[in-house]
Design a protein around this motif. Structure first.
Motif, PDB file in Angstrom:
ATOM      1  N   ILE A  27     -14.825  11.438 -21.051  1.00  0.00           N
ATOM      2  CA  ILE A  27     -15.407  10.417 -20.183  1.00  0.00           C
ATOM      3  C   ILE A  27     -14.379   9.307 -20.086  1.00  0.00           C
ATOM      4  O   ILE A  27     -14.113   8.610 -21.062  1.00  0.00           O
ATOM      5  N   VAL A  28     -13.777   9.147 -18.919  1.00  0.00           N
ATOM      6  CA  VAL A  28     -12.666   8.222 -18.757  1.00  0.00           C
ATOM      7  C   VAL A  28     -13.054   7.086 -17.825  1.00  0.00           C
ATOM      8  O   VAL A  28     -13.823   7.265 -16.879  1.00  0.00           O
ATOM      9  N   ASN A  29     -12.526   5.907 -18.115  1.00  0.00           N
ATOM     10  CA  ASN A  29     -12.736   4.755 -17.256  1.00  0.00           C
ATOM     11  C   ASN A  29     -11.724   4.765 -16.125  1.00  0.00           C
ATOM     12  O   ASN A  29     -10.553   5.043 -16.336  1.00  0.00           O
ATOM     13  N   VAL A  30     -12.178   4.468 -14.917  1.00  0.00           N
ATOM     14  CA  VAL A  30     -11.298   4.521 -13.747  1.00  0.00           C
ATOM     15  C   VAL A  30     -11.261   3.181 -13.020  1.00  0.00           C
ATOM     16  O   VAL A  30     -11.068   3.142 -11.800  1.00  0.00           O
ATOM     17  N   ASP A  31     -11.451   2.098 -13.754  1.00  0.00           N
ATOM     18  CA  ASP A  31     -11.295   0.770 -13.146  1.00  0.00           C
ATOM     19  C   ASP A  31      -9.868   0.605 -12.634  1.00  0.00           C
ATOM     20  O   ASP A  31      -8.900   0.933 -13.333  1.00  0.00           O
ATOM     21  N   ASN A  32      -9.728   0.075 -11.445  1.00  0.00           N
ATOM     22  CA  ASN A  32      -8.421  -0.242 -10.853  1.00  0.00           C
ATOM     23  C   ASN A  32      -7.519   0.978 -10.709  1.00  0.00           C
ATOM     24  O   ASN A  32      -6.289   0.852 -10.733  1.00  0.00           O
ATOM     25  N   VAL A  33      -8.102   2.178 -10.583  1.00  0.00           N
ATOM     26  CA  VAL A  33      -7.319   3.394 -10.398  1.00  0.00           C
ATOM     27  C   VAL A  33      -7.262   3.709  -8.904  1.00  0.00           C
ATOM     28  O   VAL A  33      -8.292   3.918  -8.265  1.00  0.00           O
ATOM     29  N   SER A  34      -6.067   3.757  -8.361  1.00  0.00           N
ATOM     30  CA  SER A  34      -5.903   4.032  -6.941  1.00  0.00           C
ATOM     31  C   SER A  34      -6.044   5.521  -6.656  1.00  0.00           C
ATOM     32  O   SER A  34      -5.971   6.359  -7.561  1.00  0.00           O
ATOM     33  N   SER A  35      -6.219   5.859  -5.375  1.00  0.00           N
ATOM     34  CA  SER A  35      -6.349   7.258  -4.985  1.00  0.00           C
ATOM     35  C   SER A  35      -5.056   8.024  -5.267  1.00  0.00           C
ATOM     36  O   SER A  35      -5.085   9.196  -5.660  1.00  0.00           O
ATOM     37  N   ASN A  36      -3.906   7.350  -5.097  1.00  0.00           N
ATOM     38  CA  ASN A  36      -2.627   7.995  -5.377  1.00  0.00           C
ATOM     39  C   ASN A  36      -2.469   8.286  -6.865  1.00  0.00           C
ATOM     40  O   ASN A  36      -2.009   9.363  -7.267  1.00  0.00           O
TER      41      ASN A  36
END
Length: 271
Positions: A27-36
């Motif tokens: 279970i990973v946090n994806v805050d501020n993760v762009s599509s690229n």
């Protein structure tokens, strides 16, 4: 715009397939993760794991549809909050975690964002020193957090930092504790049976030494107790021979070193 009924059904089917195929979930946090960046992570995990994203409401609804067949996934529901994603894998968890961590990119802190590490506020308290404000201590303001879901159990990611030696040491400590308890209670177990046999053998030898009953093992012990000097006399030549062999080997080694030194004729290796 929300997902259509058809999209939701496809998502539910995809989630069920991944859950049935892979035993472990990050279970990973994806805050501020762009599509690229997400694309790069998917490429890096190719062959190692599968990334699945989705809105929390849809994820919870999908999980609830499989609880009747997989009740252990109810433990996953409390962790479905904030901006999270799933990485399904059946590979080595440490290796997959290293790939995930390697694709992290630093981003500015924002109010309400998930904290990937502990954060300390430097400046509480402060003091004036030589005309400048000097920080005198640090105060922790945020604590890191993350999760791993494996075979129906949720774990903190720190469990992957435990190496094999620590696990083996703890396992052996548990075995020793069980063996000690078993011996104290006179209750045989797999880990205590060897100790019980050795102790019984010692008791038989002690019994033979105090009675006329005798067997081969006890006979040797009795002979040693009756005449320990005889055993010492036998052991002494063997020890002397071993020491002599060691001295001869050392002398030969020094002689070889001297010969090699003489053959150099004062030249170095690359002269």
């Amino acid at each position: 715009m929300g997902a259509t009924r058809a999209q939701k059904e496809i998502y539910f089917i995809k989630l069920k397939e991944l859950i049935s195929k892979y035993p472990s979930i990050f279970i990973v946090n994806v805050d501020n993760v762009s599509s690229n960046q997400m694309h790069q992570i998917r490429v890096a995990l190719r062959g190692k794991g599968v990334v699945l994203m989705g809105k929390n409401t849809m994820v919870r609804r999908a999980l609830r549809t499989i609880l009747s067949e997989n009740p252990q996934f109810e433990r996953l529901l409390p962790h479905v909050r904030g901006n999270i994603g799933f990485v399904f894998t059946d590979k080595d968890l440490k290796e997959v975690r290293e790939i995930i961590v390697a694709n992290k990119i630093a981003a500015p802190a924002r109010a309400g964002a998930y904290a990937p590490k502990d954060v300390f506020a430097l400046g509480i308290p402060t003091k004036i020193a030589r005309g400048t404000i000097e920080i005198s201590s640090e105060v922790q303001v945020v604590t890191a957090g993350s999760r791993i879901f494996d075979s129906g159990n949720a774990f903190a990611p720190e469990v992957l930092d435990i190496d094999e030696k620590v696990l083996i040491d703890r396992f052996m400590s548990g075995i020793q504790t069980i063996a000690a308890i078993s011996l104290a209670l006179n209750y045989p177990t797999v880990v205590s049976v060897t100790h019980s046999l050795v102790n019984s053998y010692k008791n038989l030898i002690a019994l033979c030494l105090s009675t006329d009953y005798m067997f081969e093992g006890a006979q040797k012990a009795k002979e040693y107790l009756e005449n320990p000097d005889a055993f010492a006399a036998v052991a002494a030549p063997a020890a002397a021979e071993a020491a002599s062999a060691a001295v001869e080997a050392e002398v030969e080694e020094k002689a070889e070193e001297k010969e090699e030194s003489d053959d150099d004729m004062g030249f170095g290796l690359f002269d």
